[in-house]
Design a protein around this motif. Structure first.
Motif, PDB file in Angstrom:
ATOM      1  N   THR A 138       0.966  -1.289  -0.107  1.00 61.03           N
ATOM      2  CA  THR A 138      -0.075   0.258   0.106  1.00 61.03           C
ATOM      3  C   THR A 138       0.966   1.310  -0.103  1.00 61.03           C
ATOM      4  N   GLN A 141       1.709   1.591  -3.498  1.00 59.08           N
ATOM      5  CA  GLN A 141       0.470   1.241  -4.244  1.00 59.08           C
ATOM      6  C   GLN A 141       1.000   0.075  -5.563  1.00 59.08           C
ATOM      7  N   THR A 144      -1.958  -3.072  -6.162  1.00 57.86           N
ATOM      8  CA  THR A 144      -3.507  -2.639  -5.528  1.00 57.86           C
ATOM      9  C   THR A 144      -4.577  -2.672  -6.957  1.00 57.86           C
ATOM     10  N   LEU A 172      -7.334   3.720   0.362  1.00 54.38           N
ATOM     11  CA  LEU A 172      -6.956   3.638  -0.965  1.00 54.38           C
ATOM     12  C   LEU A 172      -8.153   2.989  -1.866  1.00 54.38           C
TER      13      LEU A 172
END
Length: 290
Positions: A138, A141, A144, A172
């Motif tokens: 995360t 990113q 994702t 997110l």
């Protein structure tokens, strides 16, 4: 969408969010609304957006831990490192979801914090467990976008221990969630609990995410040791091929599962987890009858 201290927050399409209490009849019936329930409400004050839940519609699924309803799949998040993943806890969660026929996606976050060797080890252990397996970061990113695709058109419960990045990931995926995030305690290498109640977030058309409180332990309530083998998907192809009918894959000779472990067709870590959980259930059974 969420329930706090006896108040239930119900989203009515095109009308907005209503703060509701549940009718006393549910208490008399020993029934309680769950986050994710489809309900009928009676509007008491339109201006103040206050109402009352008058009917719970039939549930297509119901989980006890986390206590949510109408789930299509579970996304269980563990950190690949910092904190080190508790694989026994993960296996317990997988068993709970398997028993309720809920598809599970295993997501190891913080891949940037783990060595390539550790990532390979985790992949090898869980590649045959019957669940989708993702490694993401995360922070950067990474991975994702692939995760977002798995969530489209489904209602997904997000679960896992504290400190693994659940709230960061939900922020997110659902920017309007504004979830509080917590730091890792260096002393105990665990995350602080930042989610205190279950809540449902809209992330797209027919797509919802449950955020649920973190857990540090799970009990296999109501499960007998003889049932455990059915919740390890790696064992299923060998069912009925052992020398003895009803083989529990422990000390019996001619066990096809143990042979598969020795030959590397089932990962030893998964079998060791099974054996440990079997002994836990066996001890619980002895205490029950002693």
């Amino acid at each position: 969408m969420k329930g706090i201290a006896g108040f239930y927050y119900v989203y009515a399409e095109s009308c907005g969010l209503y703060e509701c209490k549940a009718k006393g009849i549910f208490r008399n019936q020993k029934r309680k609304p769950l986050v994710g329930d489809d309900v009928e409400i009676e509007i008491l004050h339109e201006e103040d957006k206050e109402g009352s839940i008058v009917r719970l519609l039939p549930r297509r699924s119901e989980l006890i831990r986390p206590a949510v309803a109408n789930v299509d799949q579970a996304l269980v998040i563990f950190a690949a490192a910092k904190p080190k993943p508790n694989l026994s806890l993960l296996d317990r969660f997988l068993i709970m979801m398997d028993r309720q026929s809920i598809d599970t996606v295993i997501c190891f976050n913080k891949k940037d914090e783990a060595s390539e060797e550790e990532l390979r080890r985790l992949h090898d252990i869980y590649s045959g467990c019957g669940s989708r397996l993702l490694f993401i970061s995360t922070r950067y990113q990474e991975g994702t976008e692939g995760l977002k695709e798995l969530l489209l058109g489904r209602t997904t419960t997000v679960a896992g221990p504290s400190g693994v990045g659940k709230s960061t990931l939900i922020n997110l995926l659902a920017p309007g969630a504004c979830m509080e995030t917590g730091s890792i305690s260096e002393k105990i290498d665990r995350g602080k609990h930042t989610t205190r109640h279950s809540e449902l977030f809209w992330i797209g058309e027919n797509s919802y995410l449950f955020d649920t409180p973190g857990f540090s332990s799970l009990e296999l309530a109501g499960m007998e040791k003889e049932e455990l083998r059915y919740s390890f998907p790696e064992f299923r192809k060998y069912e009925g091929t052992c020398r003895f009918q009803g083989c529990l894959h422990m000390k019996e000779p001619g066990c096809a599962v143990k042979e598969a472990v020795q030959e590397g067709r089932i990962h030893n870590a998964r079998y060791e987890s099974y054996a440990g959980l079997f002994k836990d259930l066996q001890e619980r059974e002895k205490r029950r009858y002693s």
